[in-house]
Design a protein around this motif. Structure first.
Motif, mmCIF file in Angstrom:
data_model
loop_
_atom_site.group_PDB
_atom_site.id
_atom_site.type_symbol
_atom_site.label_atom_id
_atom_site.label_comp_id
_atom_site.label_asym_id
_atom_site.label_seq_id
_atom_site.Cartn_x
_atom_site.Cartn_y
_atom_site.Cartn_z
ATOM 1 N N MET A 258 0.825 -1.205 0.000
ATOM 2 C CA MET A 258 0.000 0.000 0.000
ATOM 3 C C MET A 258 0.864 1.261 0.000
ATOM 4 O O MET A 258 0.492 2.285 -0.576
ATOM 5 N N SER A 259 2.031 1.183 0.628
ATOM 6 C CA SER A 259 2.922 2.355 0.685
ATOM 7 C C SER A 259 3.440 2.760 -0.683
ATOM 8 O O SER A 259 3.882 3.892 -0.872
ATOM 9 N N SER A 260 3.399 1.848 -1.651
ATOM 10 C CA SER A 260 3.897 2.169 -2.992
ATOM 11 C C SER A 260 2.833 2.811 -3.867
ATOM 12 O O SER A 260 3.119 3.216 -4.998
ATOM 13 N N ILE A 261 1.608 2.906 -3.358
ATOM 14 C CA ILE A 261 0.473 3.443 -4.109
ATOM 15 C C ILE A 261 0.268 4.914 -3.757
ATOM 16 O O ILE A 261 0.415 5.312 -2.596
ATOM 17 N N HIS A 262 -0.078 5.716 -4.744
ATOM 18 C CA HIS A 262 -0.341 7.129 -4.496
ATOM 19 C C HIS A 262 -1.439 7.259 -3.434
ATOM 20 O O HIS A 262 -2.463 6.566 -3.490
ATOM 21 N N PRO A 263 -1.252 8.133 -2.433
ATOM 22 C CA PRO A 263 -2.246 8.259 -1.357
ATOM 23 C C PRO A 263 -3.667 8.500 -1.849
ATOM 24 O O PRO A 263 -4.628 8.025 -1.222
ATOM 25 N N ALA A 264 -3.819 9.194 -2.972
ATOM 26 C CA ALA A 264 -5.161 9.475 -3.487
ATOM 27 C C ALA A 264 -5.862 8.221 -4.008
ATOM 28 O O ALA A 264 -7.087 8.212 -4.161
ATOM 29 N N GLY A 268 -9.657 3.749 -2.689
ATOM 30 C CA GLY A 268 -10.335 3.014 -3.753
ATOM 31 C C GLY A 268 -9.839 1.585 -3.861
ATOM 32 O O GLY A 268 -10.618 0.657 -4.111
ATOM 33 N N VAL A 269 -8.544 1.386 -3.675
ATOM 34 C CA VAL A 269 -7.971 0.036 -3.728
ATOM 35 C C VAL A 269 -8.554 -0.836 -2.631
ATOM 36 O O VAL A 269 -9.007 -1.962 -2.877
ATOM 37 N N LEU A 273 -10.978 -4.186 -3.086
ATOM 38 C CA LEU A 273 -10.529 -5.481 -2.582
ATOM 39 C C LEU A 273 -11.505 -6.064 -1.570
ATOM 40 O O LEU A 273 -11.703 -7.285 -1.511
ATOM 41 N N THR A 274 -12.130 -5.199 -0.776
ATOM 42 C CA THR A 274 -13.062 -5.658 0.256
ATOM 43 C C THR A 274 -14.206 -6.475 -0.339
ATOM 44 O O THR A 274 -14.708 -7.408 0.298
ATOM 45 N N ARG A 326 -6.150 2.984 10.363
ATOM 46 C CA ARG A 326 -7.490 2.729 10.889
ATOM 47 C C ARG A 326 -8.561 3.306 9.953
ATOM 48 O O ARG A 326 -9.540 2.623 9.612
ATOM 49 N N LEU A 327 -8.379 4.533 9.519
ATOM 50 C CA LEU A 327 -9.356 5.166 8.642
ATOM 51 C C LEU A 327 -9.427 4.482 7.283
ATOM 52 O O LEU A 327 -10.517 4.322 6.705
ATOM 53 N N LEU A 328 -8.282 4.082 6.763
ATOM 54 C CA LEU A 328 -8.231 3.445 5.447
ATOM 55 C C LEU A 328 -9.125 2.212 5.399
ATOM 56 O O LEU A 328 -9.873 1.998 4.429
ATOM 57 N N PHE A 329 -9.075 1.400 6.451
ATOM 58 C CA PHE A 329 -9.852 0.157 6.451
ATOM 59 C C PHE A 329 -11.252 0.329 7.035
ATOM 60 O O PHE A 329 -12.200 -0.297 6.560
#
Length: 368
Positions: A258-264, A268-269, A273-274, A326-329
């Protein structure tokens, strides 16, 4: 079991026994202390080991790290040059694997210690597919007990595992337990998992957007299509289809991806996936934490945005906080099971240098 050939069951029993022995300690199937238990109690002992766990930072340590991060981000990469690091991310990572092949990262043999959820129940229950239990008699003879139900399996707490929706054939459809690793790279998680699931009804999917990375996995002598399917996939593409149906996965593994993905793009990713997790399925996450040594080592002119940097080879990295994870998930409707900041002291005993490492380790579950 009269009339059944013992040889048919031997690989399965042996696999279960290997995993039982590995994780059973005092009757527990979980590591006694998450993130290790090697605690530095005296500075005089610092060079006795290569790594110390659960390292506490002083207010001064926190402030110094914050100042270094502010300093190296004070001169960001010009806006007109930033887009290429997102648009051409695949090219940069593909070049990375062309240069380093499978020599850069070590195999993650710690995975099952920190993430026993990679196996159903974390012990022998339901490792046997259509059988509900295995055991060892007083004489040391291995036994199997038939459950009579070939189409489902039971977890370590006696709960039925969800089956994938019947939407036609796909690789791993007959598996009782399915794992997806996103961003598999050269297979440093893949092959420790393959070694541990052999002889069980577990199937591993692994994907990467680098064609060279996927090929490195397929070319590895331990790659086994009966246990694993490696495929090319860019999780940032909203219209990219997976080869398995929604609600078919028990675990999604996100280790330093996830750290390699642009924060924006991150939210969405995770949202997409969920959809592929079964109810009760789990995200297992490990990645870089805020003020890790690798963040503080960046020079000016490498910062793309706050806490997001480009390395010299064009690959990118973000450094998370607990609240951001926490917010991401949770924004994807997931329940927090674990969300830890892993602060360690990594020691170079030859050079007499101690380095502060910070990683995040988290587990989030899809509501049943």
């Amino acid at each position: 079991m009269s009339g059944l050939c013992p040889r048919l069951f031997l690989p399965v029993v042996n696999a279960a026994a290997r995993i039982c022995c590995r994780w059973s300690s005092g009757g527990s199937t979980r590591p006694p202390t998450p993130l290790g238990a090697r605690i530095l109690t005296s500075h005089d002992h610092i060079f006795q080991h290569n790594m110390w766990d659960h390292v506490k930072w002083s207010e001064e340590d926190e402030e110094n790290a914050k100042q270094k991060a502010m300093e190296n981000s004070s001169e960001p990469i010009p806006m007109e040059e930033q887009a290429k690091f997102d648009i051409e991310a695949c090219k940069y990572w593909d070049t990375f694997y062309a240069v380093h092949q499978n020599k850069f990262f070590k195999d993650r043999n710690w995975l099952f210690r920190e993430f026993p959820e990679l196996l159903p129940g974390g012990d022998e229950d339901c490792l046997l597919g259509p059988w509900s239990s295995c055991g060892v008699t007083d004489k040391g003879q291995q036994t199997l007990v038939l459950s009579g139900k070939q189409d489902q399996t039971v977890d370590g707490e006696g709960c039925c595992l969800h089956e994938a929706p019947d939407t036609g054939d796909f690789p791993g459809k007959q598996a009782a337990f399915r794992i997806l690793e996103v961003g598999c790279g050269a297979g440093n998680s893949v092959f420790p998992i393959i070694r541990s699931i052999r002889g069980t009804r577990t199937f591993l999917y692994c994907c990467d957007f680098s064609p060279r990375a996927v090929q490195l996995v397929k070319d590895h002598p331990s790659y086994d299509p009966s246990l694993c399917h490696a495929f090319l996939h860019d999780v940032c593409k909203e219209d990219a289809a997976f080869l398995f149906p929604p609600q078919s996965l028990d675990v999604i593994l996100l280790v330093f991806v996830m750290s390699s993905i642009h924060p924006a793009r991150m939210q969405g990713v995770v949202n997409r996936l969920t959809q592929f997790l079964k109810p009760g399925g789990m995200f297992l996450f490990r990645d870089y934490g805020r003020y890790d040594l690798s963040q503080l080592r960046f020079k000016k002119g490498c910062c793309l945005s706050e806490n997001f940097y480009s390395r010299g080879d064009g690959t990118c990295v973000y450094f998370f906080t607990k609240e951001e994870v926490r917010l991401l998930f949770s924004n994807a409707g997931l329940e927090e099971i674990q969300n830890l900041q892993d602060r360690r002291l990594q020691v170079n005993r030859r050079e007499k240098v101690a380095m502060r490492r910070v990683w995040m380790q988290s587990k989030f579950r899809k509501p049943s």
